[in-house]
Design a protein around this motif. Structure first.
Motif, short mmCIF file in Angstrom:
data_model
loop_
_atom_site.label_atom_id
_atom_site.label_comp_id
_atom_site.label_asym_id
_atom_site.label_seq_id
_atom_site.Cartn_x
_atom_site.Cartn_y
_atom_site.Cartn_z
N ARG A 49 0.84 -1.20 0.00
CA ARG A 49 0.00 0.00 0.00
C ARG A 49 0.87 1.26 0.00
O ARG A 49 0.58 2.24 -0.69
N ALA A 50 1.96 1.20 0.78
CA ALA A 50 2.86 2.35 0.83
C ALA A 50 3.50 2.60 -0.53
O ALA A 50 3.60 3.74 -0.99
N ARG A 51 3.92 1.52 -1.21
CA ARG A 51 4.51 1.67 -2.54
C ARG A 51 3.51 2.27 -3.52
O ARG A 51 3.86 3.12 -4.35
N THR A 52 2.26 1.80 -3.44
CA THR A 52 1.23 2.33 -4.34
C THR A 52 1.03 3.82 -4.13
O THR A 52 0.96 4.60 -5.09
N GLU A 53 0.94 4.23 -2.87
CA GLU A 53 0.72 5.64 -2.58
C GLU A 53 1.93 6.50 -2.98
O GLU A 53 1.78 7.58 -3.53
N LEU A 54 3.13 5.99 -2.71
CA LEU A 54 4.33 6.74 -3.06
C LEU A 54 4.49 6.84 -4.57
O LEU A 54 4.96 7.86 -5.09
N ALA A 55 4.12 5.77 -5.29
CA ALA A 55 4.23 5.80 -6.74
C ALA A 55 3.29 6.82 -7.36
O ALA A 55 3.55 7.35 -8.44
N ARG A 56 2.19 7.11 -6.67
CA ARG A 56 1.24 8.09 -7.18
C ARG A 56 1.81 9.51 -7.18
O ARG A 56 1.35 10.38 -7.91
N ILE A 57 2.81 9.73 -6.33
CA ILE A 57 3.39 11.08 -6.21
C ILE A 57 3.90 11.58 -7.55
O ILE A 57 3.72 12.74 -7.91
N GLU A 58 4.54 10.67 -8.32
CA GLU A 58 5.10 11.08 -9.60
C GLU A 58 4.02 11.62 -10.53
O GLU A 58 4.23 12.60 -11.26
N THR A 59 2.84 10.97 -10.51
CA THR A 59 1.73 11.45 -11.34
C THR A 59 1.18 12.77 -10.81
O THR A 59 0.85 13.68 -11.57
N ARG A 65 9.57 23.39 -4.11
CA ARG A 65 8.96 22.63 -3.00
C ARG A 65 8.38 21.31 -3.50
O ARG A 65 8.54 20.26 -2.85
N ILE A 66 7.70 21.38 -4.64
CA ILE A 66 7.11 20.16 -5.20
C ILE A 66 8.19 19.15 -5.54
O ILE A 66 8.05 17.96 -5.26
N ASP A 67 9.28 19.61 -6.14
CA ASP A 67 10.38 18.71 -6.51
C ASP A 67 11.04 18.10 -5.28
O ASP A 67 11.46 16.93 -5.31
N ARG A 68 11.15 18.87 -4.20
CA ARG A 68 11.72 18.31 -2.96
C ARG A 68 10.83 17.20 -2.43
O ARG A 68 11.32 16.14 -2.01
N LEU A 69 9.51 17.43 -2.43
CA LEU A 69 8.59 16.39 -1.97
C LEU A 69 8.65 15.16 -2.86
O LEU A 69 8.62 14.02 -2.37
N ALA A 70 8.76 15.38 -4.18
CA ALA A 70 8.86 14.24 -5.10
C ALA A 70 10.14 13.46 -4.85
O ALA A 70 10.15 12.23 -4.89
N GLY A 71 11.24 14.19 -4.58
CA GLY A 71 12.51 13.53 -4.28
C GLY A 71 12.43 12.70 -3.01
O GLY A 71 12.95 11.59 -2.93
N GLU A 72 11.77 13.25 -2.00
CA GLU A 72 11.60 12.51 -0.75
C GLU A 72 10.75 11.26 -0.97
O GLU A 72 11.01 10.21 -0.37
N ALA A 73 9.74 11.37 -1.82
CA ALA A 73 8.89 10.21 -2.11
C ALA A 73 9.69 9.11 -2.82
O ALA A 73 9.54 7.93 -2.52
#
Length: 397
Positions: free
Chosen positions: A118-128, A331-339
């Motif tokens: 579930r965590a992988r699914t949610e984290l993968a959504r970040i890129e979209t 800010r968005i790119d930092r969050l994406a990098g953390e994801a």
């Protein structure tokens, strides 16, 4: 007539370990048969024992320490010709707790794996979501919402003009050059479409094409700092992708599949204009006015680009909008990098949990369980009593 075959009959709860292309983790538990015979390729190593939980064995065969030893048996020239040695693998041992503890370990691992999935699914959504968030920022920027508080009482939204792009450029749109032939590294450097397809300029070996031709220094095809590049032909998804060129001047040219425009900096900021042309509203306009079909590389022409309407506030507000877009994107790119980093950590966590399970540290032991040595003794006895497989060649057609 007997026909030789490497196929083998398998049955429910058999555990199959692929010996072909072994770097890919292929371990499978045979499901219920539903009344039909089940046949497997000879490329599977089959594990079968009713006294061992098949899902426990599957997880043991997936664990890193086993995989490391497993890959040590591999031979072959590469690709699909790489195979592990069943004879060597048969000598490997895995930790074997009592059957009841095996089942507890499997249940715990399955519960933890479900959470990490579930965590992988949610984290993968970040890129979209990243592109959606960025487009939302651009939408607010070019509707006046992003700088509403900054603007008042300096000006009102009514002071914005909706100008055709033709009034905001000093040069272009100009199509790029169509070269005659490729060259060698060290020749004339031309950008590929891939240099701009991400919406950010990329100058590396994968995005540069070298040409045999030469160009004079006064050629119109040389790119200068703050030139704006637009993909004039590509898939509908990428059509109109725009970047601001910030590379060294007079070192790169641009291809015929791109257009180049130069902003009139007394009227519009190049960064502001490039950001607008990458917004959903501008890209939708380009798609709506493209010629050709989706399967035949849609194109936009100079007339379409010149007619693009650009919401144009004062230069001062344009610079503020560019600053706020840059800050929001960072800010968005930092969050994406953390994801992305978190997604890698989830994979490492799965490995760590699996290793912990086979060190006997994942679930508590129960003194009422059948001792593991008794289970092992029974397995050895069953193996000794099993009929030996007959040796011999298989019949051929």
């Amino acid at each position: 007539m007997n026909i030789g075959s490497t196929k083998q009959l398998v049955q429910p709860n058999d555990v199959l370990l692929s010996k072909i292309v072994p770097h890919i983790r292929r371990v499978w538990v045979i499901p219920e048969a539903n009344g039909r015979r089940q046949i497997a390729s000879g490329e599977w190593i089959v594990y079968r024992n009713p006294n061992i939980d098949p899902h426990f064995i599957k997880m043991a065969l997936s664990e890193r320490s086993f995989r490391t030893k497993f890959l040590g048996t591999v031979s072959g020239v590469g690709g699909s010709l790489m195979r592990a040695s069943p004879k060597q693998v048969a000598e490997f041992s895995v930790p074997l707790p009592p059957l009841a503890e095996q089942k507890r370990i499997v249940a715990k691992l399955e519960a933890l794996n479900a959470k990490s999935a579930r965590a992988r699914t949610e984290l993968a959504r970040i890129e979209t979501l990243v592109s959606r968030y960025k487009q939302a920022v651009l939408s607010k920027a070019f509707s006046g919402e992003l700088t509403r508080e900054w603007r008042s009482p300096r000006a009102t939204l009514g002071s914005w003009e909706n100008l055709p792009l033709s009034r905001l450029v000093s040069d272009g749109p100009s199509n790029g050059w169509s070269p005659r032939a490729d060259g060698k590294i060290g020749g004339l450097k031309s950008l590929k479409l891939s240099a701009t397809s991400s919406g950010n300029l990329r100058l590396d070996e994968n995005t540069i094409k070298y040409l045999d031709q030469t160009l004079p220094l006064n050629s119109k095809f040389w790119l200068l700092e703050n030139d704006i590049l637009i993909q004039r032909a590509n898939s509908l998804e990428l059509l109109g992708t725009t970047v601001l060129f910030d590379g060294p001047p007079c070192e790169f040219i641009f291809p015929d599949l791109m257009m180049r425009i130069r902003a009139n900096e007394t009227k519009v900021s190049p960064k502001y204009l490039a950001a607008f042309l990458n917004s959903d509203s501008a890209r939708a306009y380009f798609r709506a006015n493209a010629t050709g079909t989706a399967g035949n590389m849609p194109k936009i022409n100079g007339t379409t680009v010149r007619a693009t309407r650009v919401p144009t506030p004062s230069l001062e507000e344009q610079h503020e909008i560019v600053r706020r877009i840059g800050s929001a994107f960072a800010r968005i790119d930092r969050l994406a990098g953390e994801a992305k980093r978190a997604l890698k950590l989830v994979g490492r966590l799965d490995e760590a949990i699996l290793a912990k399970a086979f060190r006997g540290e994942l679930v508590p032991q129960d003194e009422n369980d059948e001792p593991a040595d008794r289970l092992l003794a029974r397995l050895r006895a069953e193996r000794a009593a099993a009929p030996k497989a007959k040796r011999g060649r298989k019949a051929r057609a």
